[in-house]
Design an enzyme around this catalytic site. Structure first.
Site, PDB file in Angstrom:
ATOM      1  N   GLN A 255       0.826  -1.210   0.000  1.00 31.81           N
ATOM      2  CA  GLN A 255       0.000   0.000   0.000  1.00 31.81           C
ATOM      3  C   GLN A 255       0.859   1.258   0.000  1.00 31.81           C
ATOM      4  O   GLN A 255       0.515   2.256  -0.627  1.00 31.81           O
ATOM      5  CB  GLN A 255      -0.929   0.013   1.212  1.00 31.81           C
ATOM      6  N   HIS A 258       1.811   2.943  -3.316  1.00 38.63           N
ATOM      7  CA  HIS A 258       0.809   3.635  -4.124  1.00 38.63           C
ATOM      8  C   HIS A 258       1.159   5.108  -4.303  1.00 38.63           C
ATOM      9  O   HIS A 258       0.936   5.684  -5.361  1.00 38.63           O
ATOM     10  CB  HIS A 258      -0.580   3.519  -3.486  1.00 38.63           C
ATOM     11  N   GLU A 322      -9.648   1.817   4.790  1.00 39.16           N
ATOM     12  CA  GLU A 322     -10.069   1.425   3.444  1.00 39.16           C
ATOM     13  C   GLU A 322      -9.881  -0.080   3.281  1.00 39.16           C
ATOM     14  O   GLU A 322     -10.798  -0.795   2.912  1.00 39.16           O
ATOM     15  CB  GLU A 322      -9.240   2.182   2.412  1.00 39.16           C
ATOM     16  N   HIS A 323      -8.659  -0.554   3.544  1.00 38.29           N
ATOM     17  CA  HIS A 323      -8.342  -1.981   3.504  1.00 38.29           C
ATOM     18  C   HIS A 323      -7.995  -2.446   4.922  1.00 38.29           C
ATOM     19  O   HIS A 323      -7.262  -1.755   5.627  1.00 38.29           O
ATOM     20  CB  HIS A 323      -7.134  -2.262   2.611  1.00 38.29           C
ATOM     21  N   ASP A 356      -6.999  -6.115  -4.882  1.00 35.56           N
ATOM     22  CA  ASP A 356      -6.640  -5.068  -5.837  1.00 35.56           C
ATOM     23  C   ASP A 356      -6.757  -5.552  -7.269  1.00 35.56           C
ATOM     24  O   ASP A 356      -7.015  -4.763  -8.173  1.00 35.56           O
ATOM     25  CB  ASP A 356      -5.205  -4.593  -5.595  1.00 35.56           C
ATOM     26  N   HIS A 415     -54.160  17.223  -1.528  1.00 39.39           N
ATOM     27  CA  HIS A 415     -53.836  15.800  -1.395  1.00 39.39           C
ATOM     28  C   HIS A 415     -55.095  15.006  -1.020  1.00 39.39           C
ATOM     29  O   HIS A 415     -55.372  13.948  -1.592  1.00 39.39           O
ATOM     30  CB  HIS A 415     -52.774  15.597  -0.305  1.00 39.39           C
TER      31      HIS A 415
END
Length: 429
Positions: A255, A258, A322-323, A356, A415
């Protein structure tokens, strides 16, 4: 990586803080580019493609010739790998299809729900330091399964004015309807407003840096939906003394590479494991081609030692990764009780890399703590739920009086009148 031992809960927010830029600084840039694209269209797109990507394009629409050349340039081995991933992703997302929900709430009153595709979607595929062709699979495949009519893919060009061969191969394989050579804020703005070359869409998908994330959020002010706020990538690993040190270190680095603004965190009940993982990270780091970028990310990352699993779970839910990888002697405790995570990876032999690329789950996930309220991309992300109702003569007689009373109580006479007219008509027969 900085080590924290049993930090007080009061300092968790500071320890778990993401390495993000000041929002004001980003918003001013995004607003400026949006305003220019709105007023100048493709001219502004060209300007910022030259500024940020360093290339002047004669045409930003990818041609069939370019796609054909790209397909020929991708190796047979990689094509097979991409096709394997495509198969798994299709299986998982097709399994998410659901039937129409139909119920008669009372005699003569039918209600049902059906799904309809979002007709026009824009998919953002990051290029830059790593052309993420895997994201093409994650977005185009569910869009096709959902039945989206227009699937517009935007990705930044390289210095030669081209999109990576692998991105074009995957986009053609999966069924993108139009591919545009533009990235960053200007791509999101183009999809938001539409230009002569970029179709305006109803919803924008895809990860990106902090500028892309803010751009997507700004798009919502102009009536365009987005999948979620998805910025710099992040990973939290929960491990104990039973975990494999080398595996844990490799996951953290997968990670970290990235980008410099990525963040990785190890939470553990074993200080010895934390120390060994830190040493192993440094060792593995030296062999990475992107080690400079990974090292920057590691500098923002943390090793956190806690006393027990219960405290660990509380901390992890506070962070909302996130992960989330769990490699402990009791993985079930975390699997059954985790409340906030984009995607969960269980056991020593489930690397985050699998999600991924090829296991089948989607890798477009909420970051920056948004997993507390957002889901990752799935088939439903590309669809809308529409409700229908059909009321018979008997049905309006059964439900009508209740509607009249409720409408009158709210002071909405028209209505009530809409129902009263129908009831009186039926009384005549």
């Amino acid at each position: 990586m900085k080590l924290y031992e049993n930090p007080d809960k009061k300092v968790w927010p500071e320890i778990l803080k993401r390495p993000t830029k000041a929002l004001d600084e980003i918003e001013s840039t995004v607003n400026q580019i949006f305003n220019e694209v709105k007023s100048q269209g493709d001219k502004a797109i060209e300007k910022y493609t030259l500024k940020f990507d360093g290339v002047e394009l004669q045409d930003n629409v990818v041609t069939s010739v370019e796609i054909h050349e790209a397909i020929n340039n991708v190796s047979k081995e990689l094509k097979r790998a991409i096709q394997l991933a495509k198969s798994n992703i299709e299986k998982f997302h097709k399994a998410q299809q659901t039937d129409k929900v139909h119920v008669e709430t009372m005699e003569g009153v039918e209600c049902w729900q059906e799904k309809r595709p979002i007709q026009k979607v824009g998919l953002y595929i990051p290029g830059g330091t790593a052309p993420l062709f895997s994201t093409v699979l994650m977005l185009v495949i569910p869009a096709k399964i959902a039945g989206c009519k227009e699937i517009v893919l935007c990705s930044p060009p390289n210095k030669e004015g081209k999109i990576a061969d692998e991105i074009l191969f995957a986009a053609d394989l999966c069924g993108a309807t139009k591919i545009i050579k533009t990235g960053g804020i200007q791509a999101i703005a183009g999809l938001t407003f539409g230009t002569k070359t970029i179709p305006q869409v109803y919803k924008i998908f895809g990860p990106g840096n902090q500028f892309v994330t803010v751009a997507k959020q700004l798009a919502t002010k102009y009536g365009v939906a987005i999948d979620m706020p998805a910025g710099p990538s992040e990973l939290l690993v929960m491990a104990d003394e039973t975990a494999n040190v080398g595996f844990v270190a490799s996951d953290l680095l997968s990670q970290a590479e990235h980008g410099s603004d990525s963040q990785v965190i190890l939470v553990t009940t074993s200080k010895a494991l934390a120390v060994h993982v830190n040493l192993e990270v440094e060792k593995q780091l030296e062999d990475l081609p992107r080690k400079v970028m990974a090292r920057d990310a590691i500098s923002n990352s943390k090793l956190i030692v806690v006393d027990n699993f219960e405290i660990a779970l509380d901390l992890i839910d506070s962070y909302g990764p996130e992960h989330f990888i769990v490699a402990t002697e009791n993985n079930d405790f975390f699997v059954e009780n985790i409340g906030n995570a984009g995607s969960v990876f269980i056991g020593n032999y489930t690397p985050e890399s699998a999600g991924d690329y090829a296991s089948g789950t989607n890798h477009t996930l909420p970051t920056n703590g948004f997993s507390k309220a957002y889901s990752g991309v799935n088939l439903d992300s590309f669809q809308k739920n529409m409700t229908f109702q059909k009321i018979s003569k008997k049905g309006i007689q059964n439900i009508g009086n209740a509607i009249e009373l409720m409408a009158e109580a709210e002071g909405l006479q028209a209505h009530k009148h809409a129902v009263t007219l129908r009831l009186k008509e039926l009384e005549k027969n």
